[in-house]
Design a protein around this motif. Structure first.
Motif, PDB file in Angstrom:
ATOM      1  N   ARG A   1       2.277  -0.031  -5.215  1.00 58.27           N
ATOM      2  CA  ARG A   1       3.123   1.071  -4.757  1.00 58.27           C
ATOM      3  C   ARG A   1       4.556   0.620  -4.557  1.00 58.27           C
ATOM      4  NH1 ARG A   1      -1.115   2.098  -1.095  1.00 58.27           N
ATOM      5  NH2 ARG A   1       0.085   0.924   0.403  1.00 58.27           N
ATOM      6  N   GLY A   2       4.760  -0.586  -4.280  1.00 59.67           N
ATOM      7  CA  GLY A   2       6.101  -1.074  -3.996  1.00 59.67           C
ATOM      8  C   GLY A   2       6.022  -2.518  -3.566  1.00 59.67           C
ATOM      9  N   GLY A   3       7.136  -3.162  -3.490  1.00 56.72           N
ATOM     10  CA  GLY A   3       7.149  -4.560  -3.114  1.00 56.72           C
ATOM     11  C   GLY A   3       6.875  -4.762  -1.646  1.00 56.72           C
ATOM     12  N   PRO A   4       6.178  -5.837  -1.314  1.00 52.03           N
ATOM     13  CA  PRO A   4       5.918  -6.122   0.097  1.00 52.03           C
ATOM     14  C   PRO A   4       7.189  -6.610   0.781  1.00 52.03           C
ATOM     15  CG  PRO A   4       5.058  -7.876  -1.272  1.00 52.03           C
ATOM     16  CD  PRO A   4       5.572  -6.809  -2.198  1.00 52.03           C
TER      17      PRO A   4
ATOM     18  N   ASP B   1       4.897   4.562   6.396  1.00 50.15           N
ATOM     19  CA  ASP B   1       5.418   3.500   5.538  1.00 50.15           C
ATOM     20  C   ASP B   1       4.582   3.340   4.285  1.00 50.15           C
ATOM     21  OD1 ASP B   1       7.550   2.835   7.166  1.00 50.15           O
ATOM     22  OD2 ASP B   1       6.411   1.337   8.294  1.00 50.15           O
ATOM     23  N   ALA B   2       3.241   3.449   4.424  1.00 50.17           N
ATOM     24  CA  ALA B   2       2.370   3.322   3.262  1.00 50.17           C
ATOM     25  C   ALA B   2       2.665   4.432   2.274  1.00 50.17           C
ATOM     26  CB  ALA B   2       0.906   3.354   3.682  1.00 50.17           C
ATOM     27  N   LEU B   3       2.892   5.639   2.786  1.00 46.67           N
ATOM     28  CA  LEU B   3       3.190   6.754   1.900  1.00 46.67           C
ATOM     29  C   LEU B   3       4.577   6.629   1.291  1.00 46.67           C
ATOM     30  CD1 LEU B   3       1.686   9.675   3.994  1.00 46.67           C
ATOM     31  CD2 LEU B   3       0.713   8.571   1.981  1.00 46.67           C
ATOM     32  N   ALA B   4       5.489   5.964   1.971  1.00 53.39           N
ATOM     33  CA  ALA B   4       6.855   5.814   1.486  1.00 53.39           C
ATOM     34  C   ALA B   4       6.985   4.637   0.526  1.00 53.39           C
ATOM     35  CB  ALA B   4       7.800   5.631   2.670  1.00 53.39           C
ATOM     36  N   GLY B   5       5.883   4.060   0.072  1.00 53.79           N
ATOM     37  CA  GLY B   5       5.937   2.973  -0.897  1.00 53.79           C
ATOM     38  C   GLY B   5       5.825   1.600  -0.276  1.00 53.79           C
ATOM     39  N   GLN B   6       5.619   1.509   1.021  1.00 53.45           N
ATOM     40  CA  GLN B   6       5.451   0.222   1.675  1.00 53.45           C
ATOM     41  C   GLN B   6       3.972  -0.162   1.665  1.00 53.45           C
ATOM     42  OE1 GLN B   6       7.964  -1.723   2.819  1.00 53.45           O
ATOM     43  NE2 GLN B   6       9.276  -0.176   1.891  1.00 53.45           N
ATOM     44  N   PRO B   7       3.665  -1.430   1.472  1.00 47.91           N
ATOM     45  CA  PRO B   7       2.257  -1.842   1.483  1.00 47.91           C
ATOM     46  C   PRO B   7       1.634  -1.651   2.867  1.00 47.91           C
ATOM     47  CG  PRO B   7       3.726  -3.700   0.996  1.00 47.91           C
ATOM     48  CD  PRO B   7       4.587  -2.512   1.212  1.00 47.91           C
ATOM     49  N   LEU B   8       0.335  -1.455   2.858  1.00 47.48           N
ATOM     50  CA  LEU B   8      -0.413  -1.325   4.106  1.00 47.48           C
ATOM     51  C   LEU B   8      -0.545  -2.690   4.769  1.00 47.48           C
ATOM     52  CD1 LEU B   8      -3.309   0.935   2.807  1.00 47.48           C
ATOM     53  CD2 LEU B   8      -1.416   1.632   4.282  1.00 47.48           C
ATOM     54  N   ARG B   9      -0.721  -2.685   6.081  1.00 44.93           N
ATOM     55  CA  ARG B   9      -0.990  -3.918   6.797  1.00 44.93           C
ATOM     56  C   ARG B   9      -2.453  -4.279   6.611  1.00 44.93           C
ATOM     57  NH1 ARG B   9      -0.033  -2.980  12.470  1.00 44.93           N
ATOM     58  NH2 ARG B   9      -0.860  -5.074  12.632  1.00 44.93           N
TER      59      ARG B   9
ATOM     60  N   ILE C   1      -2.352  -7.636  -2.989  1.00 47.88           N
ATOM     61  CA  ILE C   1      -3.383  -6.622  -2.749  1.00 47.88           C
ATOM     62  C   ILE C   1      -2.861  -5.503  -1.854  1.00 47.88           C
ATOM     63  CG2 ILE C   1      -5.733  -6.225  -1.878  1.00 47.88           C
ATOM     64  CD1 ILE C   1      -5.418  -8.190  -4.323  1.00 47.88           C
ATOM     65  N   GLY C   2      -2.061  -5.831  -0.864  1.00 47.99           N
ATOM     66  CA  GLY C   2      -1.544  -4.835   0.071  1.00 47.99           C
ATOM     67  C   GLY C   2      -0.684  -3.777  -0.584  1.00 47.99           C
ATOM     68  N   GLY C   3      -0.165  -4.046  -1.755  1.00 52.77           N
ATOM     69  CA  GLY C   3       0.654  -3.076  -2.477  1.00 52.77           C
ATOM     70  C   GLY C   3      -0.137  -2.161  -3.389  1.00 52.77           C
ATOM     71  N   TYR C   4      -1.435  -2.384  -3.518  1.00 53.59           N
ATOM     72  CA  TYR C   4      -2.255  -1.525  -4.369  1.00 53.59           C
ATOM     73  C   TYR C   4      -2.398  -0.146  -3.740  1.00 53.59           C
ATOM     74  CZ  TYR C   4      -3.892  -5.552  -7.124  1.00 53.59           C
ATOM     75  OH  TYR C   4      -3.985  -6.640  -7.928  1.00 53.59           O
TER      76      TYR C   4
END
Length: 190
Positions: free
Chosen positions: A6-9, A22-30, A74-77
């Motif tokens: 989705r975006g760079g970590p 943040d996850a929806l805005a292209g940020q990776p999930l924690r 993986i967090g960016g998937y």
């Protein structure tokens, strides 16, 4: 899609404040968010495929350890949980193969020609016993459909195969389950 980022970590590999926004805005999930949300599903899949609560616990933990080590990627998937479930499915298959090899070695050491059958706990039921006897991919597809009610497209994404391949595995598994469990075809075809 499973492997699309989705975006760079951020510098530390996590979202700025870890929120869903943040996850929806292209940020990776924690990692912690995904772990807490996905662990029950990963555990259930591992248990269905391994037949052992203890093995399932180890498999689920091992899958998350692998994910944590590679969390920057993986967090960016789009769905890091699906990636973890794929790892767990593969680890469960390896564990079953390892247990079978150990059982064969014990039989050879004991001088027996056939392994003795061990009854599974009643809570497992005949269904999961038969599912674990299916070929690896068929068992994985059945477990994902039965436990998580995934479509064949979602199963395909989780296992990294085409939707048609997932459909064929499910169709073959259903035919085998129908025969081995003595069920009318309509009960298994869903």
């Amino acid at each position: 899609m499973l492997g699309r980022a989705r975006g760079g970590p951020s510098a530390d590999g996590s979202a700025a404040d870890g929120s869903a926004a943040d996850a929806l805005a292209g940020q990776p999930l924690r990692f912690e968010e995904v772990y807490l949300r996905e662990f029950p599903r990963v555990f259930a899949l591992a248990y269905a495929l391994s037949g052992s609560r203890w093995a399932a616990e180890d498999i689920a933990q091992d899958a998350f350890v692998v994910a944590h080590r590679q969390w920057g990627r993986i967090g960016g998937y789009d769905d890091p949980g699906a990636w973890v479930r794929r790892v767990a499915a593969n680890l469960a298959a390896s564990a079953v193969r390892r247990r079978l090899a150990e059982a064969r070695a014990l039989v050879r050491l004991a001088g027996r020609r056939e392994p003795s059958s061990t009854e599974l706990p009643a809570e497992d039921g005949d269904f999961w016993r038969v599912v674990r006897q299916l070929p690896r991919r068929q068992a994985q597809v059945v477990a994902l459909v039965a436990l998580e009610d995934l479509s064949t497209a979602e199963v395909a994404a989780t296992l990294g195969c085409s939707q048609r391949t997932a459909q064929v595995h499910l169709q073959k598994a259903r035919a085998t389950l129908t025969v081995r469990l003595g069920l009318p075809a309509r009960e298994v075809s869903r």
